[in-house]
Motif scaffolding. Structure first.
Motif, PDB file in Angstrom:
ATOM      1  N   THR A 215       0.869  -1.603  -0.535  1.00  0.00           N
ATOM      2  CA  THR A 215      -0.058   0.037   0.147  1.00  0.00           C
ATOM      3  C   THR A 215       0.650   1.182  -0.219  1.00  0.00           C
ATOM      4  OG1 THR A 215      -0.042  -0.124   2.454  1.00  0.00           O
ATOM      5  CG2 THR A 215      -1.905  -0.972   1.142  1.00  0.00           C
ATOM      6  N   VAL A 216       1.909   1.054  -0.453  1.00  0.00           N
ATOM      7  CA  VAL A 216       3.018   2.353  -0.935  1.00  0.00           C
ATOM      8  C   VAL A 216       2.654   3.043  -2.054  1.00  0.00           C
ATOM      9  CG1 VAL A 216       5.173   3.416  -0.585  1.00  0.00           C
ATOM     10  CG2 VAL A 216       5.073   1.440   0.883  1.00  0.00           C
ATOM     11  N   ASP A 217       2.790   4.371  -2.079  1.00  0.00           N
ATOM     12  CA  ASP A 217       2.266   4.666  -3.023  1.00  0.00           C
ATOM     13  C   ASP A 217       3.509   5.328  -4.382  1.00  0.00           C
ATOM     14  OD1 ASP A 217       0.422   6.402  -2.216  1.00  0.00           O
ATOM     15  OD2 ASP A 217       0.919   7.924  -1.778  1.00  0.00           O
ATOM     16  N   LYS A 218       2.949   4.766  -5.124  1.00  0.00           N
ATOM     17  CA  LYS A 218       4.075   4.487  -6.009  1.00  0.00           C
ATOM     18  C   LYS A 218       3.548   5.966  -7.521  1.00  0.00           C
ATOM     19  CE  LYS A 218       5.419   1.630 -10.090  1.00  0.00           C
ATOM     20  NZ  LYS A 218       5.291   0.314 -10.439  1.00  0.00           N
ATOM     21  N   LYS A 219       5.064   6.695  -7.413  1.00  0.00           N
ATOM     22  CA  LYS A 219       4.734   7.895  -8.355  1.00  0.00           C
ATOM     23  C   LYS A 219       6.119   7.496  -9.655  1.00  0.00           C
ATOM     24  CE  LYS A 219       4.828  11.850  -6.363  1.00  0.00           C
ATOM     25  NZ  LYS A 219       4.926  13.343  -5.508  1.00  0.00           N
TER      26      LYS A 219
ATOM     27  N   ILE B 270      10.277   8.186 -14.506  1.00  0.00           N
ATOM     28  CA  ILE B 270      11.069   8.414 -14.128  1.00  0.00           C
ATOM     29  C   ILE B 270      10.014   8.108 -12.632  1.00  0.00           C
ATOM     30  CG2 ILE B 270      11.829  10.626 -11.903  1.00  0.00           C
ATOM     31  CD1 ILE B 270      13.389  10.576 -15.043  1.00  0.00           C
ATOM     32  N   ILE B 271      10.502   7.421 -11.788  1.00  0.00           N
ATOM     33  CA  ILE B 271       9.852   6.569 -10.760  1.00  0.00           C
ATOM     34  C   ILE B 271      10.434   7.125  -8.942  1.00  0.00           C
ATOM     35  CG2 ILE B 271       9.748   4.361  -9.177  1.00  0.00           C
ATOM     36  CD1 ILE B 271      10.360   2.720 -12.159  1.00  0.00           C
ATOM     37  N   ASP B 272       9.783   7.951  -8.691  1.00  0.00           N
ATOM     38  CA  ASP B 272      10.370   8.526  -7.386  1.00  0.00           C
ATOM     39  C   ASP B 272       9.586   7.655  -6.195  1.00  0.00           C
ATOM     40  OD1 ASP B 272      10.587  10.581  -5.238  1.00  0.00           O
ATOM     41  OD2 ASP B 272       8.372  11.171  -5.025  1.00  0.00           O
ATOM     42  N   LEU B 273      11.281   6.995  -5.207  1.00  0.00           N
ATOM     43  CA  LEU B 273      11.141   6.326  -4.655  1.00  0.00           C
ATOM     44  C   LEU B 273      10.820   6.622  -3.214  1.00  0.00           C
ATOM     45  CD1 LEU B 273      13.917   3.435  -5.973  1.00  0.00           C
ATOM     46  CD2 LEU B 273      11.293   3.249  -6.539  1.00  0.00           C
ATOM     47  N   PRO B 274      10.106   6.108  -2.799  1.00  0.00           N
ATOM     48  CA  PRO B 274       9.906   6.139  -1.047  1.00  0.00           C
ATOM     49  C   PRO B 274      11.471   6.726  -0.638  1.00  0.00           C
ATOM     50  CG  PRO B 274       8.639   4.711  -1.406  1.00  0.00           C
ATOM     51  CD  PRO B 274       9.534   4.890  -2.439  1.00  0.00           C
ATOM     52  N   GLY B 275      11.866   7.626   0.075  1.00  0.00           N
ATOM     53  CA  GLY B 275      12.341   7.979   1.197  1.00  0.00           C
ATOM     54  C   GLY B 275      13.483   7.194   2.052  1.00  0.00           C
ATOM     55  N   THR B 276      14.477   6.869   1.596  1.00  0.00           N
ATOM     56  CA  THR B 276      15.114   5.945   3.286  1.00  0.00           C
ATOM     57  C   THR B 276      16.264   6.455   3.430  1.00  0.00           C
ATOM     58  OG1 THR B 276      15.768   4.264   3.174  1.00  0.00           O
ATOM     59  CG2 THR B 276      16.126   4.787   0.995  1.00  0.00           C
ATOM     60  N   TYR B 277      17.111   6.524   4.114  1.00  0.00           N
ATOM     61  CA  TYR B 277      18.238   6.827   4.926  1.00  0.00           C
ATOM     62  C   TYR B 277      19.419   6.465   4.611  1.00  0.00           C
ATOM     63  CZ  TYR B 277      15.825  10.194   7.961  1.00  0.00           C
ATOM     64  OH  TYR B 277      15.363  11.496   8.223  1.00  0.00           O
TER      65      TYR B 277
ATOM     66  N   LYS C  87      14.065  -0.871   7.405  1.00  0.00           N
ATOM     67  CA  LYS C  87      13.229  -1.109   8.694  1.00  0.00           C
ATOM     68  C   LYS C  87      11.362  -0.229   8.553  1.00  0.00           C
ATOM     69  CE  LYS C  87      16.588   0.670  11.735  1.00  0.00           C
ATOM     70  NZ  LYS C  87      17.778   1.105  10.946  1.00  0.00           N
ATOM     71  N   SER C  88      11.253   0.348   7.628  1.00  0.00           N
ATOM     72  CA  SER C  88       9.276   0.250   7.209  1.00  0.00           C
ATOM     73  C   SER C  88       9.253   0.005   6.145  1.00  0.00           C
ATOM     74  CB  SER C  88       9.388   2.165   7.584  1.00  0.00           C
ATOM     75  OG  SER C  88       9.501   2.336   6.177  1.00  0.00           O
ATOM     76  N   ALA C  89       7.590  -0.462   5.878  1.00  0.00           N
ATOM     77  CA  ALA C  89       7.247  -1.203   4.619  1.00  0.00           C
ATOM     78  C   ALA C  89       8.022   0.073   3.448  1.00  0.00           C
ATOM     79  CB  ALA C  89       5.624  -1.326   4.604  1.00  0.00           C
ATOM     80  N   ASP C  90       7.808   1.451   3.644  1.00  0.00           N
ATOM     81  CA  ASP C  90       8.282   2.469   2.576  1.00  0.00           C
ATOM     82  C   ASP C  90       9.984   1.969   1.647  1.00  0.00           C
ATOM     83  OD1 ASP C  90       6.137   3.783   2.661  1.00  0.00           O
ATOM     84  OD2 ASP C  90       7.102   5.774   3.270  1.00  0.00           O
ATOM     85  N   GLU C  91      10.375   1.607   3.002  1.00  0.00           N
ATOM     86  CA  GLU C  91      12.006   1.623   2.149  1.00  0.00           C
ATOM     87  C   GLU C  91      11.918   0.420   2.084  1.00  0.00           C
ATOM     88  OE1 GLU C  91      13.567   1.744   6.193  1.00  0.00           O
ATOM     89  OE2 GLU C  91      13.965   4.049   6.213  1.00  0.00           O
ATOM     90  N   PHE C  92      11.520  -0.976   2.070  1.00  0.00           N
ATOM     91  CA  PHE C  92      11.652  -2.377   1.924  1.00  0.00           C
ATOM     92  C   PHE C  92      11.220  -1.857   0.709  1.00  0.00           C
ATOM     93  CE2 PHE C  92      12.084  -4.898   5.822  1.00  0.00           C
ATOM     94  CZ  PHE C  92      12.688  -5.592   5.402  1.00  0.00           C
ATOM     95  N   VAL C  93      10.438  -1.700  -0.019  1.00  0.00           N
ATOM     96  CA  VAL C  93      10.174  -1.132  -1.162  1.00  0.00           C
ATOM     97  C   VAL C  93      10.939  -0.226  -2.424  1.00  0.00           C
ATOM     98  CG1 VAL C  93       8.906  -0.076  -3.313  1.00  0.00           C
ATOM     99  CG2 VAL C  93       7.245  -0.591  -1.269  1.00  0.00           C
ATOM    100  N   THR C  94      12.331   0.569  -1.719  1.00  0.00           N
ATOM    101  CA  THR C  94      13.006   1.107  -2.649  1.00  0.00           C
ATOM    102  C   THR C  94      14.346   0.163  -1.654  1.00  0.00           C
ATOM    103  OG1 THR C  94      12.643   3.506  -1.565  1.00  0.00           O
ATOM    104  CG2 THR C  94      15.061   2.613  -2.009  1.00  0.00           C
ATOM    105  N   TYR C  95      14.359  -0.914  -1.932  1.00  0.00           N
ATOM    106  CA  TYR C  95      15.247  -1.652  -1.256  1.00  0.00           C
ATOM    107  C   TYR C  95      15.106  -2.693  -2.061  1.00  0.00           C
ATOM    108  CZ  TYR C  95      18.182  -5.154   1.640  1.00  0.00           C
ATOM    109  OH  TYR C  95      19.229  -6.307   1.940  1.00  0.00           O
TER     110      TYR C  95
END
Length: 707
Positions: A38-42, A56-63, A68-76
Motif C-alpha cells: 500500500t505504498v504510493d508509487k509516483k 521517472i519513478i519517485d521511490l520512498p525516501g530512506t536513510y 526498517k519500514s514498508a516504504d524503505e523495503f519498496v526502495t530496497y
C-alpha cells in the motif's frame, strides 16, 4: 521507436526528491501503488534530450540501504531485485548538500550495487548560507560518478542533470570498477558462496542477500534454504558485518569531506542551535513554550480570520437577499439561492481559517520547531505504548487524518503503527474547524481572561488538546489489549533553526484552500443540492394540508401575515422528506440535546464532517422561520427556537454538539485509507464503532453536566 529509460529517484527524506520529480515530469505523472503493498508509487514521463525519453519513478525516501519500514523495503527491493519490473537503468540520488555527510552514506551504498548512478546535489543555497563550500569536481573524482548541483524550486541545474543522465545512458560515465569500501573483506567466504548460488555483479548485493534473505521477494524457497545453510556454515553475524560496514563507510566519507568540503565556523552554528534548544527543549520551560505557541495559533484563527470571514459571510447574505428580491419567485430561484448559493457560502466563509491554520503549521515545520515538538512529546508517547515517531502522524492529523495515517508507515513497530492509525482520527482535523468555529461563536461568551486571553480562543485550544489527550488515553488502553511484542527506538535528527520560506508558506496556504474548496466543496455542494430537494419537497398530501391550513390562517388573521408566513416555512420543512428523516433519527439523539435538524446534519456529515455547516445553511435557508434581518447563518441559528421558546443552541446543546464532532468518526475517506493501510475492513469497522460510542457517551455526559 525511441528507447525509454527507467530512472529511479532516491534519497533521504526531505532532500528535495519530490521537487525534482515535479520539475522533471510536470503534469505527465500518475500515482498508484507498488505491486502487493500500500505504498504510493509516483511515476512520470520526462524527455531527457531529443533522442532519449525516460520513465521517472519517485521511490520512498530512506536513510540507508538497511530498511526498517514498508516504504524503505519498496526502495530496497527495486534496487536489489533483478526481476522487478521497475528495476532502474539509472539511479539519480538526491543528496542534501547542507547535510552531505549523512547523505553520502546512502550514496556510497547504492554506488556499490554497481548500478549506473548520477548524484544531484540539492539544497546548495542552504549549504552556502551555512558557510559550506563544496568542491563539486573534486567530489565527483572521489566518488567516481557524475555530480550535478541542482535547485529544482528555481529550475536550476536541470539541464546539466539531464545531460549527465544522457551521457551515463550512452556509457560515457562508467560504473566505478572499485568498491567504495572493501565489501568482500566483511564476510569473504559467505559472499563468495552466495554469489555461486545467486549470480550478481556486486559483492555488496551478495552481502545484503545474506542479511535479508528471508525478506527478499525475488529469492525462491530453494535459494533461501541455500543461503540459510551458507550462513550457518560460516557462522555469519549480520549485526557485526553491518556495524563494520557503516564504520568503514563513514571513515572513507570523512576523508572525502576533508578533501572536498570546507565549512566556515561550524562550531558557531552548532552553538547557536544549542543555545536556542537549551530554552525550547528545557524540561519545564520547553513544555510551557510549546503550549504558548499552540495557544497563539488557535487565538490567531479567531483574531486574524474574523474580519475576512465576516466580510465573506455578509457578502453572501447580501447576494442571497438581492437575488431573492430580483429574480422571480419560483423553484429555480429557490434552488439557486437556498440550495446552491447557501452551500457555496458554507464553504467560502471558512477559507480564511483554513489558510491561517496551514500557514502557521508550515512556519513551524520550516523553522525546525515541529521536530522539537516530536522530541518533547516522545517521553509521554512511550508511557502509552507509542514513541516520538507517532507524534508526527498525530500532529499531521490536525490538518487531515488521511495523509497522517499514511505517514504512519514510517513506524517500524507493528503494534505502535496499529495504535497510531487507530487514534490519529481523534486529533481535531481541519474538517472539524468550521463546526468548532460556528458553535463557539454561538454559545461561548465574547469575554477575555485576565484582560488578555480570549475565552473563545481558550476553548478552541482546549478542543485540540482534548483530541490529543483522548488519543493518548485510548492508546494507553490499546497498549494493554494489543498483544504484539516488538522493541522500538526513536532516533530523530533535529534540524538547525532557519527562517521560514515565506513563498513556501504562501503556496501552501493557497494549495490547502484550493484542496478544501475543490475536495470538500464538491461534497458539500452535492449534499446541499440533495438536501434542498429533500427540504423543499415532501409527501404531496401532507404538504397540501400544511399549505391549506396556513392559507386559511393568513386569510383570517391578515395582521399576522409575516409571522404566519415564517411559521409556514418551518412547517413545510418539518413535513418535508428531510423533516421525516430527521424525525426518525431524533429519538436517538434527543438525550444529547439535539433536535431533528441537527439529526439531519449528523447523518449527512458522515460523508465528511465539514458538510455539517453546508447542511445547516441549507436547512435554515429553506426553513427560514426567523426574521429577515437574521441574514447570516450564525444569526439564523442564534434565533432558532424550540417549541417552548427556548433557544435551540444554548450552552449545553452547543458543547454537546462540539464534543460529538470532536470524537465521532465522520469521514468516509479516513475509513477508506485505514482499510487500505491495514488491508482489512475489520480495523476501520472497529475504529468507527469505538469512536461513535465515545462520541455519544461524551456528548451525553456533557449535556447532562451543563444542563
Amino acid at each position: 521507436m525511441q528507447p525509454r529509460l527507467n530512472i529511479a529517484l532516491v534519497g533521504n527524506p526531505n532532500s528535495g526528491k519530490s521537487s525534482l520529480f515535479n520539475v522533471l515530469t510536470g503534469l505527465n505523472q500518475k500515482v498508484g501503488n507498488f505491486p502487493g503493498v500500500t505504498v504510493d508509487k509516483k511515476t512520470g514521463f520526462c524527455r531527457i534530450d531529443e533522442k532519449l525519453a525516460a520513465t521517472i519513478i519517485d521511490l520512498p525516501g530512506t536513510y540507508s540501504l538497511y530498511p526498517k519500514s514498508a516504504d524503505e523495503f519498496v526502495t530496497y527491493d527495486i534496487l536489489l531485485n533483478p526481476d522487478n519490473r521497475d528495476k532502474p537503468d539509472i539511479v539519480v540520488i538526491i543528496a542534501d548538500a547542507s547535510n552531505l555527510k549523512r547523505n553520502l552514506l546512502f550514496c556510497s551504498q547504492i554506488i556499490d550495487l554497481k548500478i549506473p548512478v548520477v548524484i544531484a546535489l540539492s539544497m546548495m543555497d542552504l549549504a552556502k548560507k551555512q558557510g559550506v563550500e563544496i568542491d563539486v569536481p573534486g567530489l565527483e573524482r572521489e566518488l567516481g560518478v557524475p555530480v550535478v548541483p541542482i535547485n529544482p524550486r528555481k529550475n536550476r541545474g536541470i539541464a546539466g542533470l539531464k545531460k549527465a543522465v544522457a551521457l551515463t545512458a550512452a556509457g560515457q560515465y562508467q560504473v566505478p570498477a572499485r568498491d567504495f569500501i572493501e565489501n568482500t573483506a566483511l564476510a569473504p567466504a559467505t559472499i563468495a558462496d552466495i554469489r555461486k548460488f545467486i549470480p550478481h555483479e556486486s559483492s555488496y548485493a551478495a552481502l545484503h542477500i545474506a542479511t535479508h534473505a528471508e525478506d527478499l521477494s525475488f529469492l525462491d524457497p530453494g535459494q533461501r534454504l541455500a543461503v540459510k545453510q551458507i550462513l550457518e556454515e560460516h557462522r555469519f553475524n549480520k549485526t557485526k558485518a553491518q556495524g563494520e560496514e557503516v564504520i568503514q563507510r563513514y571513515a572513507r566519507i570523512k576523508h572525502i569531506m576533508n578533501a572536498t568540503v570546507a565549512e566556515k565556523d561550524p562550531l558557531q552554528k552548532s552553538l547557536i542551535t544549542e543555545k536556542i534548544d537549551n530554552i525550547l527543549l528545557h524540561r519545564f520551560w520547553g513544555y510551557v513554550i510549546m503550549l504558548a505557541v499552540l495557544f497563539l495559533i488557535f487565538q490567531s484563527i479567531f483574531w486574524l480570520a474574523q474580519y475576512p470571514m465576516d466580510a465573506i459571510d455578509g457578502g453572501f447574505s447580501a447576494l442571497s437577499g438581492w437575488l431573492g428580491h430580483t429574480l422571480p419567485d419560483n423553484k429555480l430561484t429557490d434552488l439557486l439561492v437556498n440550495g446552491l448559493l447557501a452551500g457555496i457560502g458554507g464553504i467560502a466563509v471558512f477559507i480564511p481559517q483554513i489558510m491561517i491554520l496551514f500557514g502557521l503549521i508550515t512556519i513551524l515545520e520550516d523553522t525546525g520547531y515541529m521536530a522539537r515538538i516530536s522530541f518533547l512529546t516522545d517521553r509521554l508517547m512511550r508511557q502509552v505504548g507509542l514513541n516520538g515517531k507517532s507524534v508526527m502522524p498525530l500532529i499531521s492529523g490536525v490538518a487531515c487524518a488521511v495523509p497522517a495515517i499514511m505517514s504512519a508507515r514510517s513506524i517500524e513497530n507493528r503494534k505502535e503503527r496499529f495504535i497510531t492509525i487507530m487514534v490519529t482520527p481523534l486529533m481535531s482535523c481541519s474538517a472539524r474547524l468550521p463546526i468548532y468555529t460556528i458553535m463557539i461563536a454561538l454559545v461561548i461568551p465574547d469575554k477575555t481572561m485576565l484582560g488578555l486571553f480570549s475565552l473563545k480562543g481558550l476553548v478552541m485550544m482546549g478542543l485540540y488538546l482534548l483530541g490529543f489527550v483522548m488519543a493518548v488515553l485510548i492508546a494507553a488502553v490499546m497498549r494493554l489489549l494489543v498483544r504484539i511484542r516488538e522493541k522500538s527506538y526513536f532516533i530523530m535528527e533535529l534540524p538547525v533553526y532557519r527562517a521560514p520560506r515565506w513563498k513556501n508558506v504562501g503556496v501552501t496556504m493557497i494549495q490547502k484552500a484550493r484542496i478544501f474548496v475543490t475536495d470538500a466543496g464538491k461534497v458539500i455542494i452535492v449534499i446541499s443540492l440533495i438536501l434542498w430537494f429533500l427540504a423543499a419537497h415532501g409527501p404531496a398530501r401532507e404538504m397540501e394540508q400544511v399549505q391549506q391550513q396556513y392559507t386559511e390562517l393568513m386569510q383570517s388573521h391578515p395582521g399576522e401575515r409575516q409571522e404566519l408566513s415564517n411559521a409556514l416555512q418551518a412547517a413545510r420543512l418539518e413535513h418535508s422528506y428531510a423533516g421525516h428523516l430527521g424525525k426518525a433519527f431524533e429519538p436517538l439523539i434527543r438525550p444529547l440535546g439535539f433536535d431533528w435538524k441537527i439529526g439531519i446534519a449528523l447523518i449527512t456529515s458522515f460523508a465528511a464532517r465539514e458538510v455539517f455547516v453546508g447542511t445547516m445553511a441549507t436547512l435554515y435557508s429553506v426553513g427560514n422561520d426567523v426574521d429577515e434581518d437574521a441574514a447570516t447563518l450564525r444569526e439564523k441559528m442564534e434565533a432558532a427556537r424550540r417549541p417552548d421558546g427556548s433557544p435551540v443552541y444554548d450552552l449545553p446543546t452547543g458543547l454537546s454538539l462540539i464534543i460529538f464532532y470532536a470524537f465521532a468518526m465522520q469521514c468516509m475517506s479516513t475509513l477508506a485509507v485505514v482499510k487500505r493501510e491495514t488491508k482489512s475492513w475489520k480495523v476501520p469497522a472497529l475504529q468507527f464503532a469505538y469512536m461513535f460510542v465515545l462520541a455519544y457517551v461524551g456528548s451525553l455526559l456533557t449535556y447532562f453536566i451543563f444542563s
